[in-house]
Design a protein around this motif. Structure first.
Motif, mmCIF file in Angstrom:
data_model
loop_
_atom_site.group_PDB
_atom_site.id
_atom_site.type_symbol
_atom_site.label_atom_id
_atom_site.label_comp_id
_atom_site.label_asym_id
_atom_site.label_seq_id
_atom_site.Cartn_x
_atom_site.Cartn_y
_atom_site.Cartn_z
ATOM 1 N N HIS A 173 -104.155 -55.454 -57.731
ATOM 2 C CA HIS A 173 -105.508 -54.568 -58.379
ATOM 3 C C HIS A 173 -104.732 -53.731 -59.673
ATOM 4 O O HIS A 173 -105.610 -52.909 -60.171
ATOM 5 C CB HIS A 173 -105.849 -53.541 -57.619
ATOM 6 N N CYS A 174 -103.565 -53.634 -59.783
ATOM 7 C CA CYS A 174 -102.942 -52.692 -60.702
ATOM 8 C C CYS A 174 -103.072 -53.009 -62.301
ATOM 9 O O CYS A 174 -102.236 -54.190 -62.459
ATOM 10 C CB CYS A 174 -101.489 -52.368 -60.299
ATOM 11 N N PRO A 175 -103.743 -52.676 -63.199
ATOM 12 C CA PRO A 175 -103.857 -52.934 -64.611
ATOM 13 C C PRO A 175 -102.388 -53.041 -65.176
ATOM 14 O O PRO A 175 -102.254 -54.006 -65.806
ATOM 15 C CB PRO A 175 -104.752 -51.805 -65.276
ATOM 16 N N VAL A 176 -101.580 -52.161 -64.774
ATOM 17 C CA VAL A 176 -100.188 -52.353 -65.202
ATOM 18 C C VAL A 176 -99.331 -53.285 -64.692
ATOM 19 O O VAL A 176 -98.743 -54.326 -65.566
ATOM 20 C CB VAL A 176 -99.345 -50.879 -64.991
ATOM 21 N N TYR A 177 -99.300 -53.401 -63.530
ATOM 22 C CA TYR A 177 -98.537 -54.762 -62.872
ATOM 23 C C TYR A 177 -99.180 -56.014 -63.363
ATOM 24 O O TYR A 177 -98.487 -56.995 -63.733
ATOM 25 C CB TYR A 177 -98.714 -54.831 -61.468
ATOM 26 N N PRO A 204 -97.713 -50.571 -57.654
ATOM 27 C CA PRO A 204 -97.774 -49.187 -57.511
ATOM 28 C C PRO A 204 -96.991 -48.576 -56.254
ATOM 29 O O PRO A 204 -96.259 -47.525 -56.354
ATOM 30 C CB PRO A 204 -99.358 -48.998 -57.355
ATOM 31 N N ILE A 205 -96.874 -49.378 -55.181
ATOM 32 C CA ILE A 205 -95.764 -48.929 -54.192
ATOM 33 C C ILE A 205 -94.613 -48.777 -54.851
ATOM 34 O O ILE A 205 -93.810 -48.100 -54.270
ATOM 35 C CB ILE A 205 -95.989 -50.291 -53.109
ATOM 36 N N GLY A 206 -94.138 -49.835 -55.713
ATOM 37 C CA GLY A 206 -92.894 -49.547 -56.195
ATOM 38 C C GLY A 206 -92.667 -48.415 -56.964
ATOM 39 O O GLY A 206 -91.595 -47.705 -57.105
ATOM 40 N N LEU A 226 -103.491 -44.340 -63.511
ATOM 41 C CA LEU A 226 -104.184 -43.542 -62.582
ATOM 42 C C LEU A 226 -105.605 -44.037 -62.326
ATOM 43 O O LEU A 226 -106.791 -43.024 -62.208
ATOM 44 C CB LEU A 226 -103.900 -42.015 -63.012
ATOM 45 N N CYS A 227 -106.017 -45.030 -62.540
ATOM 46 C CA CYS A 227 -107.378 -45.593 -62.324
ATOM 47 C C CYS A 227 -107.973 -45.525 -60.898
ATOM 48 O O CYS A 227 -109.106 -45.299 -60.472
ATOM 49 C CB CYS A 227 -107.577 -46.932 -62.753
ATOM 50 N N GLU A 242 -107.591 -47.140 -53.424
ATOM 51 C CA GLU A 242 -108.891 -47.420 -53.052
ATOM 52 C C GLU A 242 -108.649 -48.726 -52.020
ATOM 53 O O GLU A 242 -109.483 -48.892 -51.140
ATOM 54 C CB GLU A 242 -109.884 -47.919 -54.016
ATOM 55 N N VAL A 243 -107.762 -49.668 -52.443
ATOM 56 C CA VAL A 243 -107.563 -50.849 -51.586
ATOM 57 C C VAL A 243 -106.450 -51.045 -50.513
ATOM 58 O O VAL A 243 -106.385 -51.820 -49.629
ATOM 59 C CB VAL A 243 -107.358 -52.020 -52.660
#
Ligand code: SF4
Length: 467
Positions: free
Chosen positions: A318-322, A337-339, A361-362, A367-368
């Motif tokens: 769900h991460c737009p950066v990943y 994000p976990i990384g 930071l969306c 949320e998920v």
């Protein structure tokens, strides 16, 4: 590794790779969404809250539960090995192999052994370690690290897999995924039969029963843990849960969040070596409990939640950066994000200070997350650590100037008038913004648009309207 590294630019400029990552993560997002649908699972949010509370309680009482787990593993005839570092894990396996004159290791997918470069360590000393998860096996042949914590080869197309198999296994080029699976299966069956040691990770360690739980879809973890004479499970100390009855909460969340499955295909509960009268199973059973920096996270109670992670991968999907930069541009094996929250805490923020900033930071990750880790809050905390440690940075100066302008009405008005002058024509704005494009601003603008200011400020428009 700065955010503008060559690797990142290469990923962004590769349309096939972008499509592969976007499609695969998109599919996982859709499956998760359907699986946690409120009509099918009305108690989804309660499960998340419960999982969070269970993890909080376990991490707050980690010493107690670790000792309970050790007592129960030993009661079943197994042995717990405590390791502070990855080198200690490798040394334990090497010594065991040397004593028993063993050479071949089969491994099922384990991020913990990836984290400590286990294969590289033992292979330097003459042991052969073979990955048996299909994705991991492909990557091992291709000499690559996992791209994603659940789907390690998510970035590779079947054509790339065909090339790897032909180059490394000497087979004819085969592009049908089912047939590729059969090729890998034929090679791996032989390895399972010949292996001396099986190494797995552990999705959960159950304190009250001394059992480890393995969750998988391919059955290779079952073979790795039961075919060889010795089974070694390598797990981070945070994988503990207090009781077997708590497992229901986590199993219902893990499969759904990871792949959209209500339950993964195989869930194995393993406690101790083979007992008298049992048909199969290992003769020796070890659980290696790894710290490798985890206890550092216990110092700050508000950051302990980073240890709640059950490695479902939903935050990555769900991460737009990943989804743009992919898994190989993160500095460690844990991406997304976990990384971005655990790597700086394990390695220190000075090593890759850009990492906590690799987020829009969306809030989608928080949320998920099935165990409700407040990832955006942790990212902000880590950002403030980075800024604190840097002293007077350009960024701090810029924010001070911004605050001064915002606090002074006359200055604010003048700044607005000046900005609207630069925005009166597209040409003028392009000229002005290109003058700004130097140093870090240039890097920032290389991936973003900077829209021009409105030709008239709100105050000017208001004045005109009042006339
Ligand atoms: S942080 Fe949460 S969403 Fe991300 S991998 Fe861990 S459990 Fe899954």
């Amino acid at each position: 590794m700065p955010m503008t590294s060559a690797g990142m630019q290469k990923t962004l400029a590769n349309p096939e790779l972008q499509l592969a990552v976007y499609t695969a993560t998109g599919r996982l997002m859709d499956k998760r969404k359907a699986a946690v649908d409120s009509e099918l699972l009305p108690e989804y949010q309660e499960l998340r809250t419960h999982a969070n509370a269970l993890k909080q309680h376990t991490v707050d009482n980690l010493d107690w539960y670790l000792e309970e787990f050790e007592r129960n593993v030993e009661a079943h005839g197994g042995k717990v090995i405590w390791c502070e570092t990855g080198a200690e894990v490798a040394n334990f396996v090497l010594e065991l192999a040397k004593k028993r004159d063993l050479k071949l290791i089969v491994k099922s997918k384990s991020m913990t052994t990836e984290e400590i470069d286990f294969n590289e360590h033992v292979e330097q000393h003459g042991l052969e370690a073979v990955e048996t998860d299909l994705g991991e096996y492909i990557l091992q042949l291709a000499a690559q690290k996992p791209y994603h914590i659940v789907a390690p080869a998510l970035h590779m197309t079947r054509y790339e897999v065909a090339d790897v198999f032909t180059a490394k296994l000497g087979v004819e080029r085969e592009t049908v995924p089912e047939k590729q699976t059969m090729i890998a299966r034929r090679v791996l069956r032989e390895k399972f039969l010949a292996a001396d040691i099986g190494i797995t990770g552990a999705n959960f360690l159950i304190a009250d029963s001394g059992a480890i739980v393995l969750v998988e879809n391919e059955g290779n973890a079952r073979l790795s843990s039961s075919a060889p004479k010795i089974h070694i499970a390598v797990a981070g100390i945070e994988k503990l849960i207090p009781r077997a009855q708590d497992l229901g909460v986590f199993l219902r969340l893990l499969g759904r969040s990871a792949t959209g499955q209500h339950l993964t295909s195989y869930t194995s509960f393993l406690a101790g070596p083979r007992r008298a009268g049992e048909a199969d199973g290992p003769e020796e059973f070890y659980v290696v409990l790894l710290d490798n920096g985890r206890t550092k996270l216990l110092d700050k109670p508000e950051r302990r939640q980073s240890l709640f992670c059950i490695r479902c991968g939903a935050c990555l999907n769900h991460c737009p950066v990943y989804r743009k930069i992919g898994g190989h541009n993160y500095p460690w094996i844990y991406s997304g994000p976990i990384g971005a929250i655990i790597t700086p805490q394990f390695h220190g923020t000075a090593k890759d200070p850009w990492l906590p900033f690799a987020s829009s930071l969306c809030g989608a990750c928080g949320e998920v997350c099935p165990v409700k880790i407040d990832i955006p809050k942790l990212l902000l905390d880590l950002r403030s650590d980075v800024v604190e440690s840097r002293g007077n940075t350009v960024e701090r100066l810029a924010f001070r100037m911004w605050a001064a302008v915002m606090a002074n009405p006359a200055l604010y008005r003048t700044a607005g008038d000046f900005a609207s002058m630069t925005g009166t024509s597209e040409r003028k704005w392009k000229d002005s913004s290109s003058m700004l494009a130097v140093g870090p601003v240039k890097a920032w603008l290389s991936q973003r648009d900077l829209p021009g200011p409105a030709p008239k400020t709100f105050r000017q428009l208001w004045k005109e309207r009042a006339k």
